[in-house]
Design a protein around this motif. Structure first.
Motif, PDB file in Angstrom:
ATOM      1  N   VAL A   1       0.850  -1.159  -0.119  1.00  0.00           N
ATOM      2  CA  VAL A   1       0.005  -0.184   0.029  1.00  0.00           C
ATOM      3  C   VAL A   1       0.897   1.240   0.008  1.00  0.00           C
ATOM      4  O   VAL A   1       0.551   2.216  -0.633  1.00  0.00           O
ATOM      5  N   VAL A   2       1.827   1.112   0.651  1.00  0.00           N
ATOM      6  CA  VAL A   2       2.985   2.270   0.652  1.00  0.00           C
ATOM      7  C   VAL A   2       4.398   1.532   0.569  1.00  0.00           C
ATOM      8  O   VAL A   2       4.526   0.452   1.137  1.00  0.00           O
ATOM      9  N   SER A   3       5.290   2.356   0.002  1.00  0.00           N
ATOM     10  CA  SER A   3       6.488   1.649  -0.548  1.00  0.00           C
ATOM     11  C   SER A   3       7.502   3.031  -0.048  1.00  0.00           C
ATOM     12  O   SER A   3       7.451   3.811  -1.010  1.00  0.00           O
ATOM     13  N   VAL A   4       8.486   2.718   0.715  1.00  0.00           N
ATOM     14  CA  VAL A   4       9.504   4.039   0.763  1.00  0.00           C
ATOM     15  C   VAL A   4      10.629   3.471   0.366  1.00  0.00           C
ATOM     16  O   VAL A   4      11.326   2.334   1.265  1.00  0.00           O
ATOM     17  N   PRO A   5      11.399   3.907  -0.536  1.00  0.00           N
ATOM     18  CA  PRO A   5      12.681   3.388  -0.940  1.00  0.00           C
ATOM     19  C   PRO A   5      13.831   3.930   0.019  1.00  0.00           C
ATOM     20  O   PRO A   5      13.798   4.917   0.706  1.00  0.00           O
ATOM     21  N   ILE A   6      14.801   2.675   0.157  1.00  0.00           N
ATOM     22  CA  ILE A   6      15.918   3.290   1.146  1.00  0.00           C
ATOM     23  C   ILE A   6      17.188   2.914   0.444  1.00  0.00           C
ATOM     24  O   ILE A   6      17.272   2.001  -0.237  1.00  0.00           O
ATOM     25  N   LYS A   7      18.193   3.479   1.192  1.00  0.00           N
ATOM     26  CA  LYS A   7      19.723   3.099   0.776  1.00  0.00           C
ATOM     27  C   LYS A   7      20.159   2.570   1.884  1.00  0.00           C
ATOM     28  O   LYS A   7      19.931   2.841   3.154  1.00  0.00           O
TER      29      LYS A   7
END
Length: 127
Positions: free
Chosen positions: A105-111
């Motif tokens: 539903v929500v996707s937050v990209p990370i390094k």
């Protein structure tokens, strides 16, 4: 702990230039303070997911736990999914259901770094 403040300052300076047409030197951005003293029940699922990612980045695990509990109350789960080879990943929020195919539903990209994670502000776009 990763230096997320520096990364956020660079992103803010870039956005300022895009919007205002003026460059702002990083040394002119003195502090980035984020206060998450919020009423969690008033937030959307998207807001909860993004704030959770920020809490993880800041290594504020107590706040992250509260956010995860709020998502659980709303029948959502949160998973951190990482590609160790590419050193990237995402923090995904899923709606709990019986369906086998689940899209976040929500996707937050990370390094991903050896000493922590940073929200990939460039890929995230506007919060």
């Amino acid at each position: 702990m990763v230096n997320w403040e520096s990364e956020l300052k660079r992103y803010l300076a870039k956005k300022f230039k895009e919007i205002m047409g003026e460059e702002i030197p990083l040394e002119n951005i003195h502090a980035v303070e984020v206060d998450f003293n919020l009423t969690l029940s008033a937030l959307t699922i998207s807001e909860l997911g993004n704030i959770y990612a920020f809490a993880i980045m800041k290594e504020d695990f107590e706040q992250a736990k509260k956010l995860a509990e709020e998502l659980e109350k709303r029948k959502h789960s949160i998973k951190i999914e990482i590609d160790d080879v590419k050193r990237v990943g995402s923090i995904n929020v899923y709606k709990k259901s019986r369906a086998k195919v689940k899209k976040p539903v929500v996707s937050v990209p990370i390094k991903v770094y050896p000493d922590g994670m940073i929200v990939d502000f460039e890929k995230q776009g506007d919060f």
